[in-house]
Design a protein around this motif. Structure first.
Motif, PDB file in Angstrom:
ATOM      1  N   GLY A 284      -3.343   0.234  -5.608  1.00  0.00           N
ATOM      2  CA  GLY A 284      -3.741   1.335  -5.682  1.00  0.00           C
ATOM      3  C   GLY A 284      -3.290   2.031  -4.530  1.00  0.00           C
ATOM      4  N   ARG A 286      -1.489   5.716  -3.122  1.00  0.00           N
ATOM      5  CA  ARG A 286      -0.333   6.806  -2.869  1.00  0.00           C
ATOM      6  C   ARG A 286       1.101   6.267  -2.851  1.00  0.00           C
ATOM      7  NH1 ARG A 286       3.435   9.191  -0.481  1.00  0.00           N
ATOM      8  NH2 ARG A 286       3.496   7.582   1.689  1.00  0.00           N
ATOM      9  N   ALA A 288       0.803   2.858  -5.015  1.00  0.00           N
ATOM     10  CA  ALA A 288       0.540   2.106  -5.782  1.00  0.00           C
ATOM     11  C   ALA A 288       0.384   0.496  -5.147  1.00  0.00           C
ATOM     12  CB  ALA A 288       1.448   2.687  -6.979  1.00  0.00           C
ATOM     13  N   THR A 329      -1.044   3.405 -11.873  1.00  0.00           N
ATOM     14  CA  THR A 329       0.270   4.727 -12.195  1.00  0.00           C
ATOM     15  C   THR A 329      -0.449   5.716 -11.321  1.00  0.00           C
ATOM     16  OG1 THR A 329       0.706   3.506 -14.999  1.00  0.00           O
ATOM     17  CG2 THR A 329       0.113   6.806 -14.092  1.00  0.00           C
ATOM     18  N   ARG A 330       0.346   6.730 -10.817  1.00  0.00           N
ATOM     19  CA  ARG A 330      -0.047   7.371  -9.829  1.00  0.00           C
ATOM     20  C   ARG A 330       0.855   8.558 -10.350  1.00  0.00           C
ATOM     21  NH1 ARG A 330      -3.593   5.006  -9.386  1.00  0.00           N
ATOM     22  NH2 ARG A 330      -4.613   4.391  -7.629  1.00  0.00           N
ATOM     23  N   SER A 334       4.797   4.266 -11.118  1.00  0.00           N
ATOM     24  CA  SER A 334       3.914   3.280 -12.081  1.00  0.00           C
ATOM     25  C   SER A 334       4.678   1.990 -12.072  1.00  0.00           C
ATOM     26  CB  SER A 334       4.429   3.676 -13.618  1.00  0.00           C
ATOM     27  OG  SER A 334       3.776   2.908 -14.371  1.00  0.00           O
TER      28      SER A 334
END
Length: 508
Positions: A284, A286, A288, A329-330, A334
């Protein structure tokens, strides 16, 4: 004047095509980059300008507009420097358009015109080959991983001026020779011959490696949990060429490749500390980025003192274990990462660690023991196939001079079992028994009437869940493979169930 050159972007470990379009025209001198660039790309203006000047070439004193297409996808990274610099040079002097039009340019520029190494070269070259590009230009320091890709000519250089002269036909750069991938085998420092006693745990480790079955060991401090876990990778089969590429792509995009090797030639062994955050375990942030479950793909993820990990983090492991991938997913990205790993865990039976110890008194109350063990939820425990109770060794076992079995001997049996599974799953997207789906159980785990009756008694007496029932059958299938048996017998089911004894001792 309009020109178009080509590069590649990264989304997770997957690359995508990027057209570097440039227009140099009349107007106030300036340099603008559009197409959803991030801060590192916006800063490229100063790097490119200095690199071109310090390479002995003229930087056009005109209005320069660079578009990174497709413009609706965010671009990140410094590897677009080379493509933009070559595009600007192409507007000032004549370059070989046939060569440049069939090439991708990847590299970060220093202010003096040198090319710096970048992340993700392996993934980008594989994608360039798929897209039909015939040539690729990369920094010299990325030569090791770049030479692992065949089917595309790769030119490596350490300076922008060398590439410019080559494109003008004034200098020669020889393409890299594709090197054969060599798997590192038998070079582990940890060997099972160093482990005294613990025969049940070593047998469980063999079954775990043979069928890729998740394993948890519970026992007091110093009983050998970590020692055995660190040696499991030494008995797992050597990586195949496709697995090497899979793992190397992940490590390349994460910037973790060894520059001297250029690929990952051993199965990964990852052992994060119990204070690790959810983002570091699963992935994860910023950008991913991949976490430990991804970095341990096709290898071993060892969670020592698993009860000390944050409970929410542990619960997040359930989906990667079950599905074999992680979707992150951010806001503007993704990414899907593969996460087919062998989960091995170590656990003390109580807060003080000595519950059930034959000679050291436990200072914990029953409630404290129960609370400690209940940090692992039922659904998470259901993801483990083997439960091993570690027994402390006495002095006679520790000083026994008899030779213990070497990792190479165990590995040979594991490889034979994996060969059986390879033939069994030919044409299917499976590599081990642990990946058998519930709908395929009857096909691959055939039982005779006596075995079915025996399994029925176990199911009814111990109230097995559907998932634990299927896992029991899969482990029995692996034991049969190790023993060289085509059919799953009562003895294989019995041994498979014996590896659940610790579960009923501590959690039921």
């Amino acid at each position: 004047m309009f020109k178009k050159f080509y590069s590649l972007g990264l989304c997770g470990i997957e690359a995508f095509n990027v057209d570097v379009e440039i227009d140099v025209g009349k107007g106030l001198p300036g340099f603008t980059i559009i197409g959803l660039p991030d801060a590192s790309i916006k800063e490229a203006k100063e790097r490119i300008k200095s690199a071109i000047k310090n390479s002995g070439m003229n930087f056009p004193n005109k209005k320069i507009l660079v578009n990174l297409s497709p413009a609706d996808i965010k671009k990140e990274g410094t590897h677009f420097d080379l493509a933009m610099a070559v595009a600007i040079i192409g507007c000032s002097m004549q370059l070989d358009e046939a060569l440049s039009g069939e090439s991708v340019f990847l590299g970060e520029l220093s202010l003096d015109g040198k090319l710096r190494p970048i992340k993700g070269v392996l993934s980008m070259l594989i994608k360039a080959k798929e897209l039909g590009y015939k040539n690729a230009f990369v920094p010299l320091e990325n030569v090791k991983e770049a030479s692992a890709v065949d089917g595309i000519k790769v030119y490596a250089s350490e300076r922008l001026s060398h590439i410019a002269d080559f494109l003008k036909g004034e200098e020669e750069i020889n393409p890299l020779e594709t090197r054969k991938i060599n798997v590192s085998s038998g070079n582990f420092k940890e060997d099972f011959s160093q482990v005294k006693g613990n025969y049940a745990a070593k047998r469980a480790a063999e079954i775990s490696a043979a069928g890729n079955h998740n394993m948890i060991m519970i026992g007091p401090p110093g009983s050998g949990k970590t020692m055995i876990a660190r040696r499991i990778a030494s008995i797992m089969p050597d990586l195949t060429d496709s697995e090497i590429i899979e793992i190397s792509r992940i490590y390349s995009c994460s910037g973790l490749l060894d520059d001297n090797i250029g690929i990952v030639d051993k199965r990964p062994f990852r052992s994060p500390h119990h204070t690790a955050t959810q983002a570091s375990i699963i992935g994860g942030g910023r950008d991913a980025k991949p976490g430990e479950v991804v970095l341990s793909h096709r290898g071993v993820l060892f969670l020592d003192e698993i009860a000390e990990f944050d409970k929410k983090t542990l619960e997040c492991l359930r989906q990667p274990i079950e599905d074999g991938f992680v979707d992150i997913t951010r806001l503007k990205i993704s990414a899907r990462y593969p996460s087919k790993f062998l989960l091995v865990s170590g656990l003390n039976p109580c807060p003080c660690g000595y519950y059930g110890h034959p000679s050291i008194e436990c200072k914990c109350s029953q409630n404290e023991v129960a609370r400690y063990l209940n940090r692992l939820s039922g659904p998470l425990l259901d993801r483990f196939d083997l439960f091993i109770e570690m027994i402390p060794m006495d002095y006679s076992q520790l000083t026994n001079e008899s030779c213990e079995e070497k990792s190479s001997d165990i590995k040979s049996r594991v490889e034979m079992a994996r060969l059986v599974q390879k033939k069994r799953f030919a044409g299917l997207d499976m590599k081990s028994n642990s990946e058998i789906q519930s709908s395929q159980i009857e096909e691959f785990c055939c039982l005779n009437n006596d075995s079915k009756e025996f399994l029925k008694k176990i199911f009814e007496k111990f109230n097995l869940t559907i998932r634990s029932y299927y896992k029991l059958l899969k482990v029995a299938r692996t034991i049969a493979d190790v023993e060289g048996s085509k059919a799953v017998q009562i003895s294989h089911i019995s041994e498979a169930f014996s590896f659940r004894k610790a579960y009923y001792s501590y959690w039921r």
